[in-house]
Motif scaffolding. Structure first.
Motif, PDB file in Angstrom:
ATOM      1  N   SER A 242      35.638  25.946  26.670  1.00  0.00           N
ATOM      2  CA  SER A 242      36.203  25.733  25.347  1.00  0.00           C
ATOM      3  C   SER A 242      37.718  25.738  25.419  1.00  0.00           C
ATOM      4  O   SER A 242      38.300  26.308  26.332  1.00  0.00           O
ATOM      5  N   MET A 243      38.300  25.116  24.427  1.00  0.00           N
ATOM      6  CA  MET A 243      39.753  25.177  24.272  1.00  0.00           C
ATOM      7  C   MET A 243      40.056  25.616  22.854  1.00  0.00           C
ATOM      8  O   MET A 243      39.331  25.274  21.919  1.00  0.00           O
ATOM      9  N   GLY A 244      41.125  26.377  22.733  1.00  0.00           N
ATOM     10  CA  GLY A 244      41.427  26.938  21.428  1.00  0.00           C
ATOM     11  C   GLY A 244      42.901  26.965  21.125  1.00  0.00           C
ATOM     12  O   GLY A 244      43.740  26.662  21.977  1.00  0.00           O
ATOM     13  N   TRP A 245      43.179  27.316  19.893  1.00  0.00           N
ATOM     14  CA  TRP A 245      44.550  27.496  19.429  1.00  0.00           C
ATOM     15  C   TRP A 245      44.701  28.902  18.849  1.00  0.00           C
ATOM     16  O   TRP A 245      43.825  29.374  18.112  1.00  0.00           O
ATOM     17  N   PHE A 246      45.807  29.522  19.185  1.00  0.00           N
ATOM     18  CA  PHE A 246      46.205  30.796  18.613  1.00  0.00           C
ATOM     19  C   PHE A 246      47.623  30.640  18.081  1.00  0.00           C
ATOM     20  O   PHE A 246      48.308  29.692  18.416  1.00  0.00           O
ATOM     21  N   ARG A 247      48.047  31.586  17.277  1.00  0.00           N
ATOM     22  CA  ARG A 247      49.434  31.550  16.802  1.00  0.00           C
ATOM     23  C   ARG A 247      49.962  32.958  16.684  1.00  0.00           C
ATOM     24  O   ARG A 247      49.203  33.914  16.515  1.00  0.00           O
ATOM     25  N   GLN A 248      51.288  33.070  16.780  1.00  0.00           N
ATOM     26  CA  GLN A 248      51.931  34.370  16.658  1.00  0.00           C
ATOM     27  C   GLN A 248      53.186  34.220  15.819  1.00  0.00           C
ATOM     28  O   GLN A 248      54.121  33.494  16.203  1.00  0.00           O
ATOM     29  N   ALA A 249      53.181  34.890  14.690  1.00  0.00           N
ATOM     30  CA  ALA A 249      54.342  34.910  13.813  1.00  0.00           C
ATOM     31  C   ALA A 249      55.253  36.056  14.217  1.00  0.00           C
ATOM     32  O   ALA A 249      54.800  37.028  14.839  1.00  0.00           O
ATOM     33  N   PRO A 250      56.530  35.997  13.876  1.00  0.00           N
ATOM     34  CA  PRO A 250      57.466  37.070  14.238  1.00  0.00           C
ATOM     35  C   PRO A 250      56.983  38.415  13.731  1.00  0.00           C
ATOM     36  O   PRO A 250      56.623  38.567  12.556  1.00  0.00           O
ATOM     37  N   GLY A 251      56.967  39.384  14.620  1.00  0.00           N
ATOM     38  CA  GLY A 251      56.576  40.731  14.240  1.00  0.00           C
ATOM     39  C   GLY A 251      55.092  40.950  14.039  1.00  0.00           C
ATOM     40  O   GLY A 251      54.669  42.026  13.610  1.00  0.00           O
ATOM     41  N   LYS A 252      54.295  39.937  14.338  1.00  0.00           N
ATOM     42  CA  LYS A 252      52.848  40.065  14.145  1.00  0.00           C
ATOM     43  C   LYS A 252      52.107  39.835  15.456  1.00  0.00           C
ATOM     44  O   LYS A 252      52.655  39.279  16.405  1.00  0.00           O
ATOM     45  N   GLU A 253      50.859  40.276  15.488  1.00  0.00           N
ATOM     46  CA  GLU A 253      50.035  40.051  16.664  1.00  0.00           C
ATOM     47  C   GLU A 253      49.559  38.603  16.716  1.00  0.00           C
ATOM     48  O   GLU A 253      49.536  37.904  15.703  1.00  0.00           O
ATOM     49  N   ARG A 254      49.182  38.195  17.918  1.00  0.00           N
ATOM     50  CA  ARG A 254      48.660  36.852  18.080  1.00  0.00           C
ATOM     51  C   ARG A 254      47.331  36.722  17.325  1.00  0.00           C
ATOM     52  O   ARG A 254      46.491  37.607  17.391  1.00  0.00           O
ATOM     53  N   GLU A 255      47.183  35.608  16.637  1.00  0.00           N
ATOM     54  CA  GLU A 255      46.054  35.397  15.739  1.00  0.00           C
ATOM     55  C   GLU A 255      45.254  34.177  16.169  1.00  0.00           C
ATOM     56  O   GLU A 255      45.820  33.123  16.487  1.00  0.00           O
ATOM     57  N   PHE A 256      43.940  34.305  16.156  1.00  0.00           N
ATOM     58  CA  PHE A 256      43.066  33.178  16.450  1.00  0.00           C
ATOM     59  C   PHE A 256      43.158  32.140  15.342  1.00  0.00           C
ATOM     60  O   PHE A 256      43.138  32.482  14.154  1.00  0.00           O
ATOM     61  N   VAL A 257      43.237  30.869  15.742  1.00  0.00           N
ATOM     62  CA  VAL A 257      43.300  29.779  14.774  1.00  0.00           C
ATOM     63  C   VAL A 257      42.014  28.953  14.794  1.00  0.00           C
ATOM     64  O   VAL A 257      41.364  28.774  13.775  1.00  0.00           O
ATOM     65  N   ALA A 258      41.654  28.438  15.983  1.00  0.00           N
ATOM     66  CA  ALA A 258      40.466  27.584  16.062  1.00  0.00           C
ATOM     67  C   ALA A 258      40.068  27.386  17.516  1.00  0.00           C
ATOM     68  O   ALA A 258      40.891  27.553  18.415  1.00  0.00           O
ATOM     69  N   TYR A 259      38.792  27.048  17.744  1.00  0.00           N
ATOM     70  CA  TYR A 259      38.377  26.603  19.063  1.00  0.00           C
ATOM     71  C   TYR A 259      37.420  25.438  18.911  1.00  0.00           C
ATOM     72  O   TYR A 259      36.800  25.237  17.864  1.00  0.00           O
ATOM     73  N   ILE A 260      37.293  24.701  20.021  1.00  0.00           N
ATOM     74  CA  ILE A 260      36.306  23.642  20.117  1.00  0.00           C
ATOM     75  C   ILE A 260      35.607  23.797  21.462  1.00  0.00           C
ATOM     76  O   ILE A 260      36.255  23.961  22.496  1.00  0.00           O
ATOM     77  N   SER A 261      34.289  23.768  21.420  1.00  0.00           N
ATOM     78  CA  SER A 261      33.516  23.982  22.635  1.00  0.00           C
ATOM     79  C   SER A 261      33.226  22.648  23.322  1.00  0.00           C
ATOM     80  O   SER A 261      33.481  21.566  22.782  1.00  0.00           O
ATOM     81  N   ALA A 262      32.641  22.750  24.502  1.00  0.00           N
ATOM     82  CA  ALA A 262      32.288  21.548  25.265  1.00  0.00           C
ATOM     83  C   ALA A 262      31.273  20.691  24.508  1.00  0.00           C
ATOM     84  O   ALA A 262      31.209  19.488  24.718  1.00  0.00           O
ATOM     85  N   ARG A 263      30.510  21.330  23.628  1.00  0.00           N
ATOM     86  CA  ARG A 263      29.516  20.599  22.838  1.00  0.00           C
ATOM     87  C   ARG A 263      30.058  20.228  21.472  1.00  0.00           C
ATOM     88  O   ARG A 263      29.298  19.942  20.551  1.00  0.00           O
ATOM     89  N   ASP A 264      31.410  20.295  21.359  1.00  0.00           N
ATOM     90  CA  ASP A 264      32.097  19.918  20.114  1.00  0.00           C
ATOM     91  C   ASP A 264      31.760  20.841  18.950  1.00  0.00           C
ATOM     92  O   ASP A 264      31.894  20.448  17.793  1.00  0.00           O
ATOM     93  N   MET A 265      31.351  22.048  19.257  1.00  0.00           N
ATOM     94  CA  MET A 265      31.191  23.041  18.196  1.00  0.00           C
ATOM     95  C   MET A 265      32.570  23.596  17.875  1.00  0.00           C
ATOM     96  O   MET A 265      33.344  23.920  18.778  1.00  0.00           O
ATOM     97  N   THR A 266      32.882  23.702  16.617  1.00  0.00           N
ATOM     98  CA  THR A 266      34.197  24.184  16.212  1.00  0.00           C
ATOM     99  C   THR A 266      34.069  25.450  15.383  1.00  0.00           C
ATOM    100  O   THR A 266      33.037  25.695  14.744  1.00  0.00           O
ATOM    101  N   TYR A 267      35.132  26.215  15.417  1.00  0.00           N
ATOM    102  CA  TYR A 267      35.165  27.472  14.652  1.00  0.00           C
ATOM    103  C   TYR A 267      36.601  27.755  14.296  1.00  0.00           C
ATOM    104  O   TYR A 267      37.511  27.504  15.088  1.00  0.00           O
TER     105      TYR A 267
END
Length: 122
Positions: A33-58
């Motif tokens: 799978s491949m995913g995206w995370f983000r981190q705002a100033p002063g905050k912890e890294r946050e999960f944004v989205a992923y897509i799996s090999a079978r094109d399942m997204t979350y």
């Protein structure tokens, strides 16, 4: 050696859109799978989205209905289309890849890009 390179970040006004890209080289993640995370100033890294090999997204709750993750397997590239952006979306956005079938936690990802800055002005 695996490399993930993000692009597409920038400065946009609230309500606008951006599309981020993440190009993977060195190997494919055809079974992971491949995913995206983000981190705002002063905050912890946050999960944004992923897509799996079978094109399942979350998606993370804060982006559901506004962001869309997709992939182009031929180009070994993952995209994050971001719509209806607001200042709370301002962060460094990171692309990540894993051999796992899916994952929404940082520890589940083995490879990370350097990040791309997204800034939303009000």
């Amino acid at each position: 050696q695996v490399q993930l390179v993000e692009s597409g970040g920038g400065l946009v006004q609230a309500g606008g859109s951006l599309r981020l890209s993440c190009a993977a080289s060195g190997r494919t993640f055809s079974s992971g799978s491949m995913g995206w995370f983000r981190q705002a100033p002063g905050k912890e890294r946050e999960f944004v989205a992923y897509i799996s090999a079978r094109d399942m997204t979350y998606y993370g709750d804060s982006v559901k209905g506004r962001f869309t993750i997709s992939s182009d397997n031929a180009k070994n590239t993952v995209y994050l289309q971001m719509n209806s952006l607001n200042p709370e979306d301002t962060a460094v956005y990171y692309c990540a890849a894993t051999n796992r079938l899916y994952g929404s936690a940082e520890y589940e990802y083995d490879y990370w890009g350097q990040g791309t800055q997204v800034t939303i002005s009000s």
